[in-house]
Structure formats: C-alpha cells, structure tokens
Design an enzyme around this catalytic site. Structure first.
Site, PDB file in Angstrom:
ATOM      1  N   VAL A  94       0.811  -1.222   0.000  1.00 23.14           N
ATOM      2  CA  VAL A  94       0.000   0.000   0.000  1.00 23.14           C
ATOM      3  C   VAL A  94       0.847   1.275   0.000  1.00 23.14           C
ATOM      4  CG1 VAL A  94      -2.048  -1.076   1.043  1.00 23.14           C
ATOM      5  CG2 VAL A  94      -0.336   0.019   2.539  1.00 23.14           C
ATOM      6  N   ASN A 120      -7.006  -1.294   6.105  1.00 25.97           N
ATOM      7  CA  ASN A 120      -6.662  -1.952   7.374  1.00 25.97           C
ATOM      8  C   ASN A 120      -5.169  -2.223   7.537  1.00 25.97           C
ATOM      9  OD1 ASN A 120      -7.356  -4.037   9.696  1.00 25.97           O
ATOM     10  ND2 ASN A 120      -6.158  -5.179   8.165  1.00 25.97           N
ATOM     11  N   SER A 173      -6.470   4.204  15.592  1.00 23.23           N
ATOM     12  CA  SER A 173      -6.024   3.478  16.783  1.00 23.23           C
ATOM     13  C   SER A 173      -6.238   4.359  18.009  1.00 23.23           C
ATOM     14  CB  SER A 173      -4.529   3.165  16.643  1.00 23.23           C
ATOM     15  OG  SER A 173      -3.979   2.795  17.893  1.00 23.23           O
ATOM     16  N   TYR A 184       3.706   5.976  14.732  1.00 21.30           N
ATOM     17  CA  TYR A 184       2.404   5.302  14.639  1.00 21.30           C
ATOM     18  C   TYR A 184       1.270   6.245  15.062  1.00 21.30           C
ATOM     19  CZ  TYR A 184      -0.886   1.372  15.340  1.00 21.30           C
ATOM     20  OH  TYR A 184      -1.960   0.504  15.281  1.00 21.30           O
ATOM     21  N   ALA A 191       1.260   9.518  15.044  1.00 20.71           N
ATOM     22  CA  ALA A 191       1.119  10.590  14.048  1.00 20.71           C
ATOM     23  C   ALA A 191       0.356  10.073  12.831  1.00 20.71           C
ATOM     24  CB  ALA A 191       2.496  11.106  13.630  1.00 20.71           C
ATOM     25  N   LYS A 215      -1.726   7.501  12.693  1.00 18.69           N
ATOM     26  CA  LYS A 215      -3.121   7.155  13.023  1.00 18.69           C
ATOM     27  C   LYS A 215      -3.964   8.392  13.321  1.00 18.69           C
ATOM     28  CE  LYS A 215      -2.802   2.656  12.574  1.00 18.69           C
ATOM     29  NZ  LYS A 215      -3.534   1.982  11.479  1.00 18.69           N
ATOM     30  N   ILE A 255      -5.803  -5.250  20.536  1.00 18.05           N
ATOM     31  CA  ILE A 255      -6.497  -6.408  19.966  1.00 18.05           C
ATOM     32  C   ILE A 255      -5.515  -7.577  19.877  1.00 18.05           C
ATOM     33  CG2 ILE A 255      -7.893  -7.218  18.004  1.00 18.05           C
ATOM     34  CD1 ILE A 255      -9.008  -4.640  19.413  1.00 18.05           C
TER      35      ILE A 255
END
Ligand code: NAI
Length: 244
Positions: A61, A87, A139, A152, A154, A156, A185
């Site tokens: 991606v 995702n 998140s 991460y 920044a 999200k 999760i």
C-alpha cells in the site's frame, strides 16, 4: 446477507483483524479482494479459505504503482469496487530519543500515505456507482497518543484527519468515509507487548480484556453495510471503553 453483491477490498487481509474481516464479509455475501504485502501468507489464506468469493492480490500500500495495479486487477476480476477497508498497518516502536528517521518515515508511508494511495486509486470506481463505503483504521494511539509510538500515533491521527476531510468532500457523492479506532487487539501486532503492560492495559479498560479481531471486524461490517448510510466522518472507538 448484509453485503450481498458488493465487492470489498480489504488491505492487510492476510492476518489478524484483516483476515477476520475477510471471513466476515464473505459470510455476509461480499466478493472480497484480500490484499496484502506478504505474498506467502496471502496465498496460504486464499487456499485455506477455499471460497470462490475471495481472491488474493499482492500489493504494497505504500507504493502507488503497486496499488494502482492492484485496483485495476480487482476491477477486472469483480467488475467494480463498493467497499474499501484500509486496514494494513505496521509498527516500529521506539521513544522519540531513539527512533530513527527511517522508522519514522516507514510507518508514515504504510499507515498514512498507504491509506491515501488506496483511497485515491479506488475512488473513481465508487464515483462511477454514486455510492461507496471507505473504512479507515486508526487506533487509540491516534486518538490519545502513546509512549514509544511517535510514528504510529502521528500516522493514526493523520488517518482521522483524512477521514473527516474525505467525508466532507465525498458525502454529497454518496460515499461514506468513517474510521475505526481499535484498542489493544489480540493479533501478532500486540505479541511484542510485555505481559505486565498488557495487564495494566486491561485494568484501564471498562471491559477488562483485550479485544478480539472479531470486535473490529464487526465494526468494519457495520460501517460497510447500508445500516450506516447516515454516518459520515465518524471515528468509532472499539476499545472496551479505554478512551472515554
Ligand atoms: P497484523 O500485523 O496482524 O496484520 C497486518 C497485515 O498488514 C499483515 O498481514 C501485513 O502483511 C499487512 N501489511 C503490512 N504492511 C503492508 C503493506 N505495506 N501493504 C499491504 N499490506 C501490508 O495487524 P493487526 O493487528 O491485524 O492490525 C490491523 C490494523 O489495525 C492495522 O492498521 C493496525 O495498525 C490497526 N490496529 C491494531 C491494533 C492491535 O492492537 N492489534 C490496535 C489499534 C489499531
């Protein structure tokens, strides 16, 4: 059959939450393009699932050419795109003091720019239909920040910005854009977290447990179905009450 006749792209579909969503969406009648960077895992899942409705497409991606080629292949196989679940995601954790520039950039490239690439590539096919559902994965770290996750958090938080902007741009064209913000999760992604920290995490959630991939897949399903047609630009926390 809440997704009968629909075609969904699920990125990061070979593992964890994405894989659970692939299973749930097919059960609800969708054709699913299981998209993943990991070719071996993707092919294996396709074999294991043994469903005519599921086809694996290899794509990174964070690479625009790869995403464009994947979208063209999905349309050639299924005839269009109704749902995109952004995702795919990675972590490369370190405190600000220790994080390398490369690790900062890599997480932004996959978790934020990857969402931009996939959505921009899929958009013309939703505009053609005058309807579409885009579900982005944020998140709790994007909502509230998290120690050791500058990159991460920044990315999200950026995903929330994209979600709200695209809802405003695309709502009038029949396209809903929403985000899910998962708590912790039980997937490979949390395997690296020490048990002690996981215990503390459980204690600060109103429902004192870790989430299951199905908790998130069910939220994706709701936002992909017609039941959520009047919801746009929303960030749905699915975190057992962690971010109150
Ligand atoms: P996972 O690590 O189990 O699965 C992620 C999948 O994404 C893997 O199959 C991987 O190969 C794929 N992927 C990685 N980079 C890719 C790329 N460049 N292009 C295409 N595919 C790529 O992760 P998990 O836990 O299922 O996470 C799914 C999403 O949920 C991610 O966006 C993650 O950030 C988010 N999330 C997960 C949480 C958790 O506690 N597990 C908490 C909050 C958000």
């Amino acid at each position: 059959m809440r997704l009968e006749g629909k075609t969904a792209i699920i990125t990061g579909g070979a593992n964890g939450i994405g894989l659970e969503a692939v299973k749930l969406f097919t059960k609800e009648g969708a054709n699913v393009a299981l998209v993943d960077f990991n070719e071996e895992a993707g092919r294996l899942r396709e074999q294991e699932l043994q469903l005519d409705q599921v086809t694996f497409f290899q794509a990174d991606v964070s690479n625009r050419e790869s995403v464009d080629a994947m979208v063209q292949s999905v349309v050639a196989e299924f005839g269009g795109i109704d749902i995109l679940v952004n995702n795919a995601g990675i972590t490369k954790d370190a405190t600000l003091k220790k994080m390398s520039v490369e690790d900062f950039q890599k997480v932004i490239d996959v978790n934020l720019t990857g969402v931009f690439h996939s959505t921009q590539a899929a958009l013309p096919f939703m505009l053609e239909k005058g309807k579409g559902k885009i579900i982005n994965t944020s998140s709790v770290a994007g909502v509230g920040g998290n120690i050791g996750q500058s990159n991460y958090s920044a990315a999200k938080a950026g995903v929330i910005g994209l979600t709200k902007t695209w809802a405003k741009e695309l709502g009038k064209k029949g396209i809903n854009v929403n985000a899910v913000a998962p708590g912790y999760i039980e997937t490979d992604m949390v395997n690296t977290i020490p048990d002690m920290l996981l215990m503390q995490i459980k204690m600060i959630t109103s429902s004192p447990r870790l989430g299951k991939p199905s908790d998130i897949a069910n939220a994706y399903l709701f936002l992909a179905s017609d039941e959520s047609d009047f919801i746009n630009g929303h960030v749905l926390n699915v975190d057992g009450g962690m971010m109150k």
